[in-house]
Scaffold this active site. Structure first.
Site, PDB file in Angstrom:
ATOM      1  N   LYS A  15       0.813  -1.226   0.000  1.00 45.07           N
ATOM      2  CA  LYS A  15       0.000   0.000   0.000  1.00 45.07           C
ATOM      3  C   LYS A  15       0.846   1.275   0.000  1.00 45.07           C
ATOM      4  O   LYS A  15       0.437   2.289  -0.550  1.00 45.07           O
ATOM      5  CB  LYS A  15      -0.943   0.002   1.193  1.00 45.07           C
ATOM      6  N   GLU A  45     -10.040   7.504   3.616  1.00 46.86           N
ATOM      7  CA  GLU A  45     -10.911   6.708   4.461  1.00 46.86           C
ATOM      8  C   GLU A  45     -10.233   5.360   4.629  1.00 46.86           C
ATOM      9  O   GLU A  45      -9.424   4.944   3.797  1.00 46.86           O
ATOM     10  CB  GLU A  45     -12.292   6.519   3.846  1.00 46.86           C
ATOM     11  N   SER A  73       1.852  -9.827  -0.939  1.00 40.95           N
ATOM     12  CA  SER A  73       1.428  -8.426  -0.786  1.00 40.95           C
ATOM     13  C   SER A  73       1.738  -7.821   0.569  1.00 40.95           C
ATOM     14  O   SER A  73       1.913  -6.612   0.682  1.00 40.95           O
ATOM     15  CB  SER A  73      -0.067  -8.302  -1.086  1.00 40.95           C
TER      16      SER A  73
END
Ligand SMILES: *Cc1c(COP(=O)(O)O)cnc(C)c1O
Length: 404
Positions: A90, A112, A383
């Protein structure tokens, strides 16, 4: 670099902008600023430098020799996004968007977050670039994710608790959009996956595609070929998967490896409690874009379920929806139980505790590798790391730490 989206932000029929008129000027300004930034060598150099010095790129491509031997088929490589600063892919995206915010002269970023992972990645980038940061989070999620709330606060972000509706991600998204409309002059909205109105699915893809570009180079170096036979990645909104798929997806058919996205089957594909938006969903509009999503017969969005918070999303990015229709990638599903078993296997066999999201991709690799010959190569996009998930895993696996 990539042929899609078209100038209207469409991947075939998917994507686009299903937003109130008031947001269109802000999205146009963002698209224009991004076009300029990616054509500016100084911007791209800063991005590359920061991915190296702050995120720790390039991430390793590790041969999983033990897992390969255990499964007795294709050779398995792990793309180690778990080794990035903050422990997942991310950060590639939030660093890119925060740099873009700075370039656009914005002093403040908002986001958010559901489980808190994107909020933490946003707060991390905001701290690095001296940007004020507000993260919207549903009251229910604030309660469940107290550690991530505290992390964001340590990083200098303000976490605003949303008490409307179901008090989860959907309501937090509405509040973030409201904030953006009100404060658009000085505020940049950082979206966390390849979703949202154009240009977000494109720019998040571009920032994540560093993953696939590195795989191409690393595999060339280790194996003398740029493409493996298959690439496997888990799919929530779809950003880590697009990141590793996109550099390969538009190659000619002979050069393109099998690209396999793994969705969460939750309690099972017939249980009604899953997050298999492509495998079991239909077309609809969510968060400003047309995509595959989970909805009931009246077109209401259905809640998703997965043991992993990051896959617990009722839609999937427009570019994946397009890949699925065009046969550029395949999509399969893995349920909670199979993912948990794979979570344990990777930890025991390779000494790597993966994120529960990633465990879904590992489970599929465990099905696939034995069906392929030893000369075949699979790349698994790892990931994220599992530190964030150990207490949840301990709860669902019903175990206590061993003490003597
Ligand atoms: C958030 C997250 C995901 C799911 O998001 P995508 O946008 O589908 O990549 C997967 N793995 C990890 C480790 C995550 O934190």
């Amino acid at each position: 670099m990539f042929p899609y989206p078209d100038p209207r932000g469409r991947f075939g029929p998917y994507g686009g902008r299903y937003v109130p008129e008031t947001l269109v000027p802000a999205l146009d300004a963002l698209a224009e600023a991004y076009d300029e930034a990616r054509a500016d060598p100084a911007f791209m150099q800063t991005l590359e430098d920061d991915l190296r010095d702050f995120v720790g790129r390039p991430s390793l491509l590790t041969l999983a020799a033990n897992l390969t031997a255990r499964l007795g088929g294709a050779k398995i490589y792990l793309k180690r996004e778990d080794l990035n600063h903050t422990g997942a892919h991310k950060i590639n995206n939030t660093v890119g968007q925060a740099l873009l915010a700075k370039r656009m002269g914005k002093a403040r970023v908002i986001a958010e977050t559901g489980a808190g992972q994107h909020g933490v990645a946003t707060a991390t980038a905001a701290a690095r670039y001296g940007l004020a940061c507000v993260v919207y989070m549903g009251e229910e999620d604030v309660r469940r994710q107290a550690l991530n709330v505290f992390r964001m606060q340590l990083l200098g972000a303000e976490v605003r608790t949303v008490t409307s509706g179901t008090r989860t991600l959907k309501d937090a998204t509405n509040e973030a959009i409201r904030d953006w409309v009100t404060n658009v002059r000085d505020t940049f909205y950082i979206i966390g996956s390849v979703v949202g109105p154009h240009p977000y699915p494109m720019l998040v893809r571009d920032f994540q595609s560093v993953v696939g570009r590195e795989v191409m180079q690393q595999l060339q170096e280790y194996e003398g070929r740029e493409a493996p036979d298959a690439i496997v990645a888990c799919v929530g909104g779809g950003s880590n998967a697009i990141g590793v798929f996109a550099p390969y997806a538009y190659l000619s058919e002979e050069r393109r490896p099998r690209l396999i996205g793994v969705e969460a089957a939750g309690h099972g594909m017939t249980s009604g409690a899953h997050a298999a938006s492509i495998s079991l969903g239909k077309r609809g509009v969510l968060h400003g874009a047309l995509m595959y999503l989970l909805s009931d017969d009246d077109g209401q969005i259905s809640p998703a379920h997965s043991v992993s918070a990051g896959l617990d999303y009722p839609g999937v990015g427009p570019e994946h929806s397009f890949y699925a229709d065009e046969g550029l990638a395949e999509y399969v599903a893995v349920d909670d139980a199979e993912a948990l078993a794979a979570f344990r296997t990777l930890a025991e066999v390779e000494g790597i505790i993966p994120a529960l999201e990633t465990a879904h991709a590992i489970a599929h690799v465990m099905r696939l590798a034995p069906t392929m010959p030893p000369e075949a190569i699979i790349v698994l996009n790892l990931s994220g790391r599992g530190d964030k998930d150990v207490s949840e895993a301990m709860r669902v696996l019903g175990e206590r730490p061993v003490t003597s």
